[in-house]
Design a protein around this motif. Structure first.
Motif, PDB file in Angstrom:
ATOM      1  N   UNK A  37       0.826  -1.210   0.000  1.00  9.26           N
ATOM      2  CA  UNK A  37       0.000   0.000   0.000  1.00  9.26           C
ATOM      3  C   UNK A  37       0.858   1.257   0.000  1.00  9.26           C
ATOM      4  N   UNK A  38       1.933   1.250   0.792  1.00  2.71           N
ATOM      5  CA  UNK A  38       2.809   2.412   0.854  1.00  2.71           C
ATOM      6  C   UNK A  38       3.552   2.610  -0.470  1.00  2.71           C
ATOM      7  N   UNK A  39       3.923   1.507  -1.111  1.00  3.30           N
ATOM      8  CA  UNK A  39       4.569   1.592  -2.417  1.00  3.30           C
ATOM      9  C   UNK A  39       3.625   2.204  -3.446  1.00  3.30           C
ATOM     10  N   UNK A  40       2.389   1.722  -3.480  1.00  4.79           N
ATOM     11  CA  UNK A  40       1.402   2.238  -4.420  1.00  4.79           C
ATOM     12  C   UNK A  40       1.079   3.697  -4.125  1.00  4.79           C
ATOM     13  N   UNK A  41       0.993   4.061  -2.854  1.00 10.39           N
ATOM     14  CA  UNK A  41       0.724   5.454  -2.485  1.00 10.39           C
ATOM     15  C   UNK A  41       1.816   6.372  -3.010  1.00 10.39           C
ATOM     16  N   UNK A  42       3.066   5.943  -2.865  1.00 10.29           N
ATOM     17  CA  UNK A  42       4.166   6.749  -3.374  1.00 10.29           C
ATOM     18  C   UNK A  42       4.102   6.926  -4.878  1.00 10.29           C
ATOM     19  N   UNK A  43       3.736   5.845  -5.589  1.00 10.46           N
ATOM     20  CA  UNK A  43       3.642   5.931  -7.044  1.00 10.46           C
ATOM     21  C   UNK A  43       2.537   6.889  -7.473  1.00 10.46           C
ATOM     22  N   UNK A  44       1.405   6.824  -6.789  1.00 10.02           N
ATOM     23  CA  UNK A  44       0.273   7.692  -7.131  1.00 10.02           C
ATOM     24  C   UNK A  44       0.586   9.159  -6.847  1.00 10.02           C
ATOM     25  N   UNK A  45       1.429   9.407  -5.845  1.00  9.43           N
ATOM     26  CA  UNK A  45       1.751  10.787  -5.452  1.00  9.43           C
ATOM     27  C   UNK A  45       2.856  11.417  -6.297  1.00  9.43           C
ATOM     28  N   UNK A  46       3.397  10.672  -7.251  1.00 12.86           N
ATOM     29  CA  UNK A  46       4.503  11.186  -8.064  1.00 12.86           C
ATOM     30  C   UNK A  46       4.185  12.542  -8.701  1.00 12.86           C
ATOM     31  N   UNK A  47       3.020  12.727  -9.355  1.00 11.73           N
ATOM     32  CA  UNK A  47       2.754  14.039  -9.983  1.00 11.73           C
ATOM     33  C   UNK A  47       2.839  15.207  -9.005  1.00 11.73           C
ATOM     34  N   UNK A  48       2.340  15.019  -7.778  1.00  9.26           N
ATOM     35  CA  UNK A  48       2.384  16.096  -6.795  1.00  9.26           C
ATOM     36  C   UNK A  48       3.802  16.332  -6.300  1.00  9.26           C
ATOM     37  N   UNK A  49       4.567  15.262  -6.120  1.00  8.23           N
ATOM     38  CA  UNK A  49       5.936  15.388  -5.622  1.00  8.23           C
ATOM     39  C   UNK A  49       6.810  16.149  -6.616  1.00  8.23           C
ATOM     40  N   UNK A  50       6.537  15.981  -7.906  1.00  7.71           N
ATOM     41  CA  UNK A  50       7.333  16.653  -8.932  1.00  7.71           C
ATOM     42  C   UNK A  50       7.183  18.168  -8.894  1.00  7.71           C
TER      43      UNK A  50
END
Length: 307
Positions: A37-50
């Motif tokens: 779940x934490x891995x998937x959360x990080x992947x989904x948050x990529x656009x915001x992190x950029x």
């Protein structure tokens, strides 16, 4: 897959056993769900992190990657001089030995950068587009004719100031033997870009039985010191090992510690060519206690199932 790519002699049957404390299925399943779940959360948050600045982005990625490894029940130890991203001039090529799928978040916990990935990943549902958005450099590893293009891609990223992360062994090794030869192609990119090479050493260990037992049946570390023991075979992702099997083996194994050591950089100017640079980086990563240079004849070309 290409027949010229390297492969380790390691197999799940011979190398991926766990000799130590074992978690019960229910706590292990909880760790597996949390880690995924934490891995998937990080992947989904990529656009915001950029959207964040480089310093804030790196800090957030380091914390997330550290949390991912810990979520799978593995304690993390990072040693070596802290490295800050150089905002001026060429970037940095980070090279590490390759043991497991855990290597990727483990390196990101210390040195976030653009990962090298095989071109097929780009077409994976959900993860492919997110990996591309996150800056993964997709390269064609299935033929020698594609090699110059791959070198140009990596060199271009380094020239732009990016940190690029590569596993030049080209395949996963269990961590018990001398390791694989470092393929020189990626080092040519560092030479072309005038970028320094940052060696990183990865080890996985099983804490001593008394230390693991003191954590109570779940085997989750408290982050305090604690000695480490034998090489942890449970994390080895080698041969034809299915990812699901490897994930379950890791969360069932208690007392695992991931150790990453950030070593002094190697400059291309100090080595006469990509092969010498590859040998110098390999010697730094694998250490004086192991074979400094693997001969070409000892690493017969073959295919790798994990790249």
């Amino acid at each position: 897959m290409s027949v010229w790519l390297p492969v380790a002699p390691c197999t799940p049957r011979e190398c991926a056993g766990h000799h130590g404390a074992v978690r019960a299925p229910l706590p292990a399943a909880a760790l597996l769900l949390t880690g995924c779940a934490l891995t998937l959360l990080g992947a989904v948050c990529v656009p915001a992190v950029l959207l964040l600045g480089a310093a804030h982005r790196d800090r957030l990625i380091r914390r997330w990657a550290y949390a991912v490894v810990r979520a799978f029940g593995v304690r993390v130890t990072i040693s070596g001089r802290p490295v800050r991203r150089d905002t001026a001039g060429a970037g940095e090529l980070v090279v590490a030995n390759h043991v497991s799928w855990l290597d990727i978040p483990l390196v990101a916990a210390a040195l976030p950068g653009r990962m090298l990935g095989k071109k097929e990943i780009r077409n994976w549902p959900l993860l492919g587009p997110l990996a591309a958005l996150g800056g993964t450099l997709f390269i064609d590893r299935d033929g020698l004719r594609a090699l110059p293009g791959a070198v140009r891609t990596v060199a271009g990223a380094l020239r732009s100031g990016d940190r690029v992360v590569a596993f030049p062994e080209g395949s996963t090794w269990c961590g018990r033997g001398p390791g694989g030869r470092f393929a020189p192609a990626v080092f040519q990119a560092a030479i072309d870009a005038g970028a320094r090479v940052r060696p990183v050493r990865i080890d996985y260990r099983v804490r001593r039985r008394d230390t693991a037992d003191s954590a109570g049946g779940a085997g989750v570390a408290d982050g305090s010191g604690g000695g480490t023991g034998a090489v942890a075979g449970a994390v080895a992702f080698v041969g034809d090992d299915p990812l699901a099997v490897s994930l379950w083996r890791v969360v069932r194994a208690a007392g695992l510690t991931a150790e990453i050591r950030v070593l002094e950089p190697v400059t291309p100017a100090g080595e006469p060519g990509r092969r010498a640079l590859a040998r110098a980086a390999r010697a730094a990563v694998l250490g004086a206690g192991q074979t400094a240079v693997a001969s070409d004849s000892a690493n017969r070309p073959a295919e790798s199932v994990h790249h």
